[in-house]
Design an enzyme around this catalytic site. Structure first.
Site, PDB file in Angstrom:
ATOM      1  N   GLU A 134      -1.126  -9.253  -0.959  1.00  0.00           N
ATOM      2  CA  GLU A 134      -2.574  -9.450  -0.792  1.00  0.00           C
ATOM      3  C   GLU A 134      -3.269  -9.403  -2.140  1.00  0.00           C
ATOM      4  OE1 GLU A 134      -2.711  -6.354   2.155  1.00  0.00           O
ATOM      5  OE2 GLU A 134      -3.468  -7.759   3.657  1.00  0.00           O
ATOM      6  N   GLY A 178       0.367  -5.105   0.808  1.00  0.00           N
ATOM      7  CA  GLY A 178      -0.803  -5.084  -0.070  1.00  0.00           C
ATOM      8  C   GLY A 178      -0.509  -5.713  -1.414  1.00  0.00           C
ATOM      9  N   ALA A 210       0.866  -1.178   0.000  1.00  0.00           N
ATOM     10  CA  ALA A 210       0.000   0.000   0.000  1.00  0.00           C
ATOM     11  C   ALA A 210       0.903   1.228   0.000  1.00  0.00           C
ATOM     12  CB  ALA A 210      -0.871  -0.007   1.258  1.00  0.00           C
ATOM     13  N   GLU A 233       4.160  -5.820   7.194  1.00  0.00           N
ATOM     14  CA  GLU A 233       3.424  -4.805   7.940  1.00  0.00           C
ATOM     15  C   GLU A 233       3.869  -4.660   9.407  1.00  0.00           C
ATOM     16  OE1 GLU A 233       2.206  -6.812   5.736  1.00  0.00           O
ATOM     17  OE2 GLU A 233       0.649  -5.856   4.544  1.00  0.00           O
TER      18      GLU A 233
END
Ligand code: T1G
Length: 661
Positions: free
Chosen positions: A118, A115, A76, A138
């Protein structure tokens, strides 16, 4: 390997950073958001548009999703954290990817992190290049995955490696990802062609949705052992414990419920002080070593000379050999030089033993090492780092002799901690080529290097030193010239404050407890005992003649040394070590109380909160002075010196960050 012609097909732009092109009935979608394809709002909207296009284009039977450059998706966009969310948020994109009626294949052209992984796990299959890495880092930012990572990974791989990956934040290489089932294949040289083949092959036709997969079986005893190891290592960090809770939830509740709890946990942690601090450190580490206005091109280096084969010199040699350089290590006698070779070989052997280095690589590195006691052998060196005993005359003499041996454009770097590099530079024929490279021991492990910009250092010398530090995988921070540069100057400021606290009533164990509760791995006095008190004592005795008699002087350390208390190695120092274990020594308490009486000092109770508040304030005050004097370029530089060199807890962000909150 498939041959798929794409040149004739038009490219469709789904957003400024996402585009697609039909190749053999497959929509190949590329994310191009330099430098790391972070999933910005533009990327998210582009992916939604690409999925809509896929659904509305009858000729398109599948999608391949890949990244431009050497990263698939770096995660992200951390720069968006703390700002109002912009739709579509990542969980929306993740759900849309998985819900696609047409198969979506992730073609991992490089790192798939956070992300990014993901997104890849929401795709129906994954194929990676050999050099890709896959991870959920993370926790290193004080958060947990926020778009399904803790619920999807245990469904794709066994819960035990899943838990280890998420709680450690460590990525795995493609080969390991293939073994544990995180990717379905590893590609040779034709990633997109192989991905298209995978998209078109019959068993891809019905999309395999991760959220619908049952968790692979695993051994619960092994799992619980892993949980305990993680909780023990977390030491006050919240994110790893939350990961444990969320992965366990993946085993117990429906996917949607686990997803909701994960998202709530992510949002709570993302807005925490700890996460803000870790993000600050992340960006500060990337800004460090950047010098405004430095345009010079670094010199090309091939051969590095290292003068001094003691602990520091050998550590520097190991880091330098690992980066591919030829190294000439110099010492005063052949015996000392040979001992240096043995020490370097020993350090390499340790890396081989621990599995961090292959034997063949260790042999290759050692083959690039020359040791000598003849200074003219240093002639080919493009850069020489001196790491000899911290004595001014000795360093000046060495640099003068090197002047006669080296090319005029070779760079000379001093590793001095406390001497003035400008004085050393002024004594040489070419002061403009002199810089400081202040390594931290052990130099082959500690990432931090203070790159000292001397008064006369040219931009080329500075740029070369910075490029070299990065090449040997160090974290360079530029400092101006002052006593102790950035790190030791801040350290001496908080050491003086700790001494004042002792004079006012605190005891060493109080200060160490307060620091360790704050997050330092060891308190100041425990560190002193571990390093040995005699080194600083010798330096204080050398400086005694020139010390200002009116300046405050804290005598306890001298009294400890005079009583033969040199620290853990001697069994007694600030503490006593009856069974090697640190214990409070009433004799030291008595010595401190007697000292206060002698000096007419009145002791008072000082609580831990005041202790840490005063230590932090002392560091921040000194940091402000360093900035005002132009020694440090930015507060973040000071923070990462303290975090990477002095044990300041990263989850507190460093003294300047802590003071700013
Ligand atoms: N967001 C924004 N900027 C980033 C970024 C990111 N995720 N990653 C890197 N940058 C910037 C970095 O600041 C630098 O900027 C430049 O890119 C090059 O970085 C929802 C919530 C990907 C392995 O933690 O580990 O996803 O200084 O020097 O050495 O569950 O960057 O040039 O201006 O490091 O080639 C999780 C963080 C995010 C990965 C590339 N992802 N990045 O290394 O380049 S949270 C991460 C890295 C998340 C989801 C959760 C590395 C890299 P500048 P660099 P590199």
């Amino acid at each position: 390997m498939a041959e798929h012609q794409a040149d004739s097909e038009p490219r469709t732009d789904f957003s400024s950073t996402v585009s697609g092109q039909m190749q053999n009935r497959v929509l190949v979608v590329t994310i191009d958001n330099p430098p790391v394809n972070a999933i910005s709002a533009e990327v998210r909207s582009g992916l939604m548009a690409a999925l809509a296009h896929l659904a509305q284009t009858p000729d398109a039977t599948a999608m391949v999703l890949t990244g431009a450059g050497r990263t698939f998706i770096g995660g992200a966009d951390i720069r968006e954290f703390g700002k109002p969310p912009v739709d579509p948020i990542l969980p929306t994109v993740i759900a849309a990817l998985e819900a696609s009626d047409k198969p979506v294949i992730a073609a991992l052209n490089g790192a798939a992190l956070g992300g990014g992984l993901e997104v890849a796990m929401a795709c129906h299959r994954r194929i990676a290049v050999r050099t890709a890495s896959l991870g959920l880092p993370e926790v290193k930012l004080g958060i947990v995955p926020g778009a399904g990572g803790t619920q999807m990974l245990p469904r794709l791989v066994c819960a035990i490696p899943a838990l280890g990956m998420i709680a450690s934040g460590k990525p795995v290489p493609s080969a390991e990802a293939l073994t544990i089932g995180l990717v379905d294949d590893v590609s040779g040289s034709e990633l997109i062609g192989d991905a298209i083949d995978m998209a078109l092959c019959p068993n891809s036709i019905s999309p395999r949705r991760t959220s619908q997969l049952a968790l692979p079986a695993f051994d619960t005893a092994t799992y619980e052992t892993e949980v305990q190891k993680i909780l023990k290592k977390a030491r006050g960090e919240r994110a790893p414990a939350e990961v444990v809770r969320l992965v366990r939830l993946a085993m117990e509740v429906p996917f949607a419920e686990g997803l909701a709890e994960e998202r709530a946990t992510f949002l709570r942690l993302r807005d925490s002080e700890e996460a803000a601090a870790l993000r600050h450190v992340f960006f500060a580490e990337r800004s460090a070593g950047k010098v405004d206005g430095l345009e010079a091109t670094p010199l090309t280096l091939a051969t590095i000379g290292i003068a001094g084969t003691g602990l520091m010199g050998c550590g520097i040699a190991v880091a330098t050999l690992a980066a591919g350089y030829d190294v000439i290590a110099l010492d005063q006698t052949v015996e000392a030089a040979e001992k240096g070779r043995d020490r370097i070989a020993g350090l390499l052997a340790q890396s081989v033993k621990s599995g961090r280095l292959a034997q063949a690589d260790a042999d290759a590195q050692l083959s690039r090492l020359t040791v000598t006691a003849t200074i003219t052998d240093m002639a080919p060196a493009d850069l020489v780092i001196e790491a000899v005993f911290d004595d001014l005359d000795g360093k000046i003499d060495l640099f003068r002799r090197l002047d006669d041996v080296l090319r005029p454009d070779a760079i000379l770097a001093t590793n001095t901690s406390y001497l003035d590099p400008d004085t050393i530079a002024a004594a040489t024929a070419f002061p403009t080529r002199v810089v400081g490279l202040h390594f931290f021991s052990p130099a082959h492990i500690m990432r931090l290097v203070e790159v000292v910009r001397c008064a006369k250092s040219t931009d080329t010398a500075l740029a070369t030193a910075l490029a070299f530090a990065r090449k040997i995988r160090k974290l360079p921070v530029v400092t101006g010239v002052c006593e102790g540069f950035i790190g030791n100057r801040i350290f001496s400021a908080y050491r003086s404050e700790a001494e004042r606290l002792i004079e006012e009533g605190a005891l060493p164990q109080d200060i160490d407890r307060a620091m360790e509760d704050y997050g330092f791995p060891m308190g100041l006095f425990a560190v002193y005992d571990m390093a040995g008190l005699e080194i600083a004592w010798a330096r204080r005795k050398r400086q005694a003649a020139t010390r200002d008699p009116l300046a405050p002087y804290f005598e306890i350390p001298d009294r400890l040394c005079e009583a033969g208390r040199f620290g853990a190695k001697s069994g007694r120092g600030w503490y006593v070590y009856p069974d090697g274990k640190r214990s409070v020594d009433p004799d030291v308490t008595a010595m401190i109380e007697a000292y206060r009486l002698e000096k007419g000092l009145t002791a008072r109770l000082i609580d831990d909160a005041e202790i840490i508040q005063r230590l932090l304030a002392a560091m921040a005050r000194e940091g402000d002075a360093l900035l005002a004097e132009g020694i440090a370029a930015r507060p973040g530089d000071i923070d990462i010196v303290l975090v990477n060199g002095y044990g300041f807890p990263a989850r507190k962000g460093g003294p300047m960050f802590a003071a700013s909150r």
